[in-house]
Design a protein around this motif. Structure first.
Motif, short mmCIF file in Angstrom:
data_model
loop_
_atom_site.label_atom_id
_atom_site.label_comp_id
_atom_site.label_asym_id
_atom_site.label_seq_id
_atom_site.Cartn_x
_atom_site.Cartn_y
_atom_site.Cartn_z
N ALA A 144 -4.82 -50.45 2.90
CA ALA A 144 -4.39 -49.95 3.85
C ALA A 144 -5.33 -48.63 4.35
O ALA A 144 -5.70 -48.30 5.59
N GLY A 145 -6.49 -48.14 3.75
CA GLY A 145 -7.06 -47.32 4.59
C GLY A 145 -6.34 -45.67 4.72
O GLY A 145 -6.49 -45.06 5.28
N MET A 146 -5.36 -45.67 3.93
CA MET A 146 -4.42 -44.73 4.19
C MET A 146 -3.80 -43.70 3.08
O MET A 146 -4.85 -43.79 2.22
N THR A 147 -3.36 -42.51 3.08
CA THR A 147 -2.80 -41.95 1.84
C THR A 147 -1.93 -42.12 1.52
O THR A 147 -0.87 -43.12 2.36
N SER A 148 -1.84 -42.08 0.29
CA SER A 148 0.04 -41.85 -0.29
C SER A 148 0.70 -41.30 -1.23
O SER A 148 0.21 -40.32 -1.95
N ARG A 149 2.12 -41.56 -1.33
CA ARG A 149 2.97 -40.92 -2.15
C ARG A 149 3.87 -41.46 -2.98
O ARG A 149 4.04 -42.43 -2.38
N ARG A 150 4.31 -41.42 -4.10
CA ARG A 150 5.34 -42.14 -4.35
C ARG A 150 6.99 -40.72 -4.93
O ARG A 150 6.21 -39.81 -5.51
N ILE A 151 7.44 -41.38 -4.84
CA ILE A 151 9.03 -40.85 -4.77
C ILE A 151 9.55 -41.57 -6.05
O ILE A 151 10.04 -42.38 -5.68
N THR A 152 9.98 -40.65 -7.00
CA THR A 152 10.87 -41.57 -8.18
C THR A 152 12.30 -41.00 -8.22
O THR A 152 13.14 -41.63 -8.76
N GLU A 153 12.89 -40.01 -7.35
CA GLU A 153 13.65 -39.20 -7.42
C GLU A 153 14.09 -38.91 -6.15
O GLU A 153 13.46 -38.57 -5.12
N ALA A 154 15.83 -38.31 -6.05
CA ALA A 154 16.43 -37.91 -4.67
C ALA A 154 17.21 -37.13 -5.29
O ALA A 154 18.07 -37.93 -6.48
N GLY A 155 17.13 -36.05 -5.03
CA GLY A 155 18.68 -34.75 -5.72
C GLY A 155 18.55 -34.66 -7.05
O GLY A 155 19.87 -34.82 -7.84
#
Length: 242
Positions: free
Chosen positions: A219-230
């Motif tokens: 995509a030519g974008m920056t990214s982040r990964r989410i592996t937990e919530a609360g």
């Protein structure tokens, strides 16, 4: 367009309920506070509308465009939207797959759950470009990562067991590599009564594996990964940001 879901659509809500319970909170975290003045929020592959409800709750002022190519799934989605006055006012349900979806000129955000692996790399690259042209800087594309970043053998395992009335439903899923980045997933629903299997519904589909870094490069974008919530682990979600 290949309809991946009609064969087992009667069982989909059993999976979707559990899926939304785990993926809903992190999606809410990404979307809460988002500026939705640029255009509607697009959901590609809205299924029966469970995730649509999460988007609507997280963004109470957003217009939502919910796209679902499967007529069977879309019927359930439309029913869910129609019986909720708030959803009925804000959600537009449309036919269309990711590859041929007619897009509005402007979007505020995009949610793509359970879809990206159905697309080849060239199809995804084309999609990212079409979305980027309509999103403002800083707007997210939220993608469900599905936990399979490269082809591997996954022996059949029972992933769900639920009882409704006098019947118990089991969902078995396994996978194996095919060519390149591809995997062939095979799913079987078993319907049991009094401990005896009275019906089985089997299906299979091709899935192109990926991780969030690969999507960001496409995509030519920056990214982040989410592996937990609360503080609790969740199925992985990737966020691409223009």
């Amino acid at each position: 367009m290949i309809d991946y879901y009609s064969t087992s659509a009667e069982f989909y809500e059993l999976v979707a309920t559990r899926h939304t319970a785990s993926s809903g909170p992190p999606l809410t975290g990404v979307l809460t506070g988002l500026d939705v003045s640029h255009g509607p929020v697009l959901e590609i592959g809205a299924g029966t509308g469970r995730v649509t409800e999460v988007i609507a709750a997280a963004l109470p002022d957003a217009e939502i465009l919910a796209a679902e190519p499967s007529a069977t799934m879309r019927a359930m989605l439309t029913s869910r939207v129609a019986r909720d006055p708030d959803l009925r006012r804000r959600v537009t349900v449309v036919d269309g797959s990711a590859q041929d979806l007619v897009l509005p000129e402007r979007l505020s955000a995009v949610v793509i759950f359970g879809v990206a692996g159905h697309l080849t790399v060239p199809e995804r690259v084309t999609l990212w470009k079409r979305l980027a042209d309509r999103l403002p800087d800083g707007a997210p594309i939220v993608v469900e990562l599905m936990g399979v970043s490269s082809p591997r053998v996954i022996p059949p395992v029972m992933s769900l067991r639920e009882t409704i009335g006098r019947q118990t439903y089991e969902w078995w899923i396994g996978g194996e590599p095919t060519e390149g980045d591809g995997m062939r997933f095979t799913t079987t629903w078993k319907v049991l009564r009094d401990g005896r299997t009275v019906r089985e519904v089997a299906d299979s589909y091709e899935w192109h594996t990926f991780d969030v870094a690969r999507l960001a490069r496409e995509a030519g974008m920056t990214s982040r990964r989410i592996t937990e919530a609360g503080g609790r682990p969740i199925p992985e979600i990737g966020v691409l940001v223009k």
